[in-house]
Design a protein around this motif. Sequence first.
Motif, short mmCIF file in Angstrom:
data_model
loop_
_atom_site.label_atom_id
_atom_site.label_comp_id
_atom_site.label_asym_id
_atom_site.label_seq_id
_atom_site.Cartn_x
_atom_site.Cartn_y
_atom_site.Cartn_z
N ALA A 2 41.97 41.39 38.98
CA ALA A 2 42.81 42.23 38.09
C ALA A 2 44.43 42.42 38.69
CB ALA A 2 41.88 43.55 37.37
N LEU A 3 44.79 41.75 37.86
CA LEU A 3 46.49 41.77 38.95
C LEU A 3 47.75 41.85 37.30
CD1 LEU A 3 46.31 37.95 40.12
CD2 LEU A 3 46.44 40.39 41.82
N SER A 4 48.43 42.28 38.23
CA SER A 4 49.59 43.38 37.19
C SER A 4 50.84 42.34 37.13
CB SER A 4 49.95 44.14 37.82
OG SER A 4 50.57 44.18 39.16
N ASP A 5 51.54 42.45 36.34
CA ASP A 5 52.40 41.07 36.16
C ASP A 5 53.46 41.00 38.07
OD1 ASP A 5 51.62 39.99 33.50
OD2 ASP A 5 53.91 42.07 32.90
N GLY A 6 53.34 41.85 38.24
CA GLY A 6 54.79 42.80 39.54
C GLY A 6 53.34 41.94 40.79
N GLN A 7 52.29 41.52 40.31
CA GLN A 7 51.38 41.10 41.80
C GLN A 7 51.41 40.15 41.77
OE1 GLN A 7 48.13 43.54 41.13
NE2 GLN A 7 48.44 45.10 42.51
N ILE A 8 51.13 38.93 40.12
CA ILE A 8 51.39 37.98 39.76
C ILE A 8 52.90 37.04 40.93
CG2 ILE A 8 51.26 36.06 38.35
CD1 ILE A 8 49.50 38.00 37.02
N ALA A 9 53.71 37.83 40.18
CA ALA A 9 55.39 37.62 40.97
C ALA A 9 54.93 37.12 42.38
CB ALA A 9 55.78 38.39 40.17
N ALA A 10 54.40 38.08 43.18
CA ALA A 10 54.33 38.18 44.64
C ALA A 10 53.48 37.08 45.37
CB ALA A 10 53.73 39.64 45.06
N VAL A 11 51.97 37.18 43.99
CA VAL A 11 51.05 36.10 44.53
C VAL A 11 52.75 34.61 44.88
CG1 VAL A 11 49.76 34.39 44.28
CG2 VAL A 11 49.51 36.55 44.09
N GLU A 41 46.94 45.03 49.22
CA GLU A 41 47.02 45.77 48.35
C GLU A 41 45.56 46.13 47.27
OE1 GLU A 41 49.49 45.57 45.99
OE2 GLU A 41 50.97 44.77 47.66
N GLU A 42 44.64 45.60 48.55
CA GLU A 42 43.54 46.21 48.28
C GLU A 42 42.76 46.20 46.77
OE1 GLU A 42 43.32 50.45 48.87
OE2 GLU A 42 43.32 50.48 51.01
N ILE A 43 43.18 44.45 46.33
CA ILE A 43 42.18 44.72 45.07
C ILE A 43 41.33 43.37 44.81
CG2 ILE A 43 43.16 42.23 43.00
CD1 ILE A 43 45.83 43.11 43.94
N SER A 44 40.08 44.18 44.75
CA SER A 44 39.04 43.34 44.35
C SER A 44 38.54 42.19 43.51
CB SER A 44 37.79 44.10 43.82
OG SER A 44 37.83 44.45 42.91
N PHE A 45 38.30 41.46 44.00
CA PHE A 45 37.73 39.48 43.75
C PHE A 45 36.34 39.03 43.92
CE2 PHE A 45 39.99 39.73 47.87
CZ PHE A 45 39.16 38.32 48.49
N GLY A 46 36.51 38.38 43.06
CA GLY A 46 34.78 37.61 42.54
C GLY A 46 35.15 36.57 44.05
N ARG A 47 34.16 35.17 43.19
CA ARG A 47 34.73 33.75 44.32
C ARG A 47 35.96 32.82 44.36
NH1 ARG A 47 32.14 27.58 42.45
NH2 ARG A 47 32.81 28.95 40.02
N VAL A 48 36.08 32.84 45.22
CA VAL A 48 37.11 32.19 45.56
C VAL A 48 36.54 30.47 46.32
CG1 VAL A 48 39.59 32.23 47.20
CG2 VAL A 48 38.21 33.93 46.72
N PHE A 49 37.58 29.56 45.71
CA PHE A 49 37.45 28.56 46.06
C PHE A 49 38.62 27.90 45.89
CE2 PHE A 49 36.37 28.38 41.73
CZ PHE A 49 36.86 27.22 41.27
N SER A 50 38.53 26.32 47.09
CA SER A 50 40.03 25.27 47.28
C SER A 50 39.51 24.31 46.92
CB SER A 50 40.50 25.83 48.85
OG SER A 50 41.39 24.96 48.94
N GLU A 51 40.86 23.69 46.76
CA GLU A 51 40.66 22.54 46.33
C GLU A 51 42.36 21.79 46.31
OE1 GLU A 51 38.22 22.11 41.71
OE2 GLU A 51 40.20 23.33 42.17
N LEU A 52 41.31 20.34 46.68
CA LEU A 52 41.99 18.63 47.04
C LEU A 52 42.97 18.25 46.41
CD1 LEU A 52 40.37 17.83 50.39
CD2 LEU A 52 42.53 19.53 50.70
#
Length: 309
Positions: free
Chosen positions: A235-244, A281-292
């Motif tokens: 779950a991200l706010s607009d500000g957090q999306i911009a920060a990423v 930012e203490e943001i919880s998240f689920g699965r993470v994966f990286s793809e070439l």
Amino acid sequence: MIQIENLVKRYGELLALDHLNLEIEEGEIFGLLGPNGSGKTTAINCMLALLKYDKGTVRIFGEEMSPDNYKVKQQIGIVLQNVAVFDELTVYENIDYFCGLYVKDKKERKKLVDEAIHFAGLEEYTKMRPKKLSGGLLRRLNIACGIAHKPRLIIMDEPTVAVDPQSRNRILEGIKELNRQGSTVIYTSHYMEEVEQICTRIAVIDHGRSVAVGTKEELKSMIKTGETITVESVALSDGQIAAVGALPHVFDVKYKEQVLKVRCTRGKHNLMRILSYLQEEEISFGRVFSELPTLNDVFLEITGKELRD
């Protein structure tokens, strides 16, 4: 082996081929990759002189292609999208008929037909008629009919459409074996996984033009994307999306239904930086994966749309 220069084909107001240029070397499995309607099948039909084109030249084996150039045509095998066999004939009789168009000697033809049956894995079905075959077996029969005469050049237009995974894998392995036996193969598909798996070089086709040509590694090196990182259930706010989006090497961020997709240029520690930010930012998240990068990424950056759009 094949040289296509400035090929133009119109259907009324529709420009199906827009000055298409291609060179295909002997011994390649050459992929034509593009969505439905991109011009792949039209290019093949023009290449085989099955369609008249408005402008350009097609040379195969060093000779200009024409409808009556049977010397060249005898060295080509064709497997088209639509299955083209005779319902009245058995599996064996179909393969024998198509092989007989090229090979008149009965003894030699029987040997070639038996080899094609073995190659396609149709030994148990030789006396069956096409209507009794499953979709995958019918596709394999179609391929056997097209390659039984041991052509120097084989053209396969979407040969795995609507087949089961087992038949698809058998077809792809069969194409690689034909290539090992000496045939040059042109393979069209909108399935990027298949093209990546078997093709030695690939042309990306869009709106009747070749927009990029190379090995899969060369194509991927042409684009900005070096890595795509996906974070689910976040779950991200607009500000957090911009920060990423402001993190080093990040050039594109998409966020929809709590799934974050970040495209980065080539660089070390992209994944670590994103995860560090979420943890800070203490943001919880689920699965993470990286793809070439995939061929779909290549197509997206070059044409501005998804391969299967």
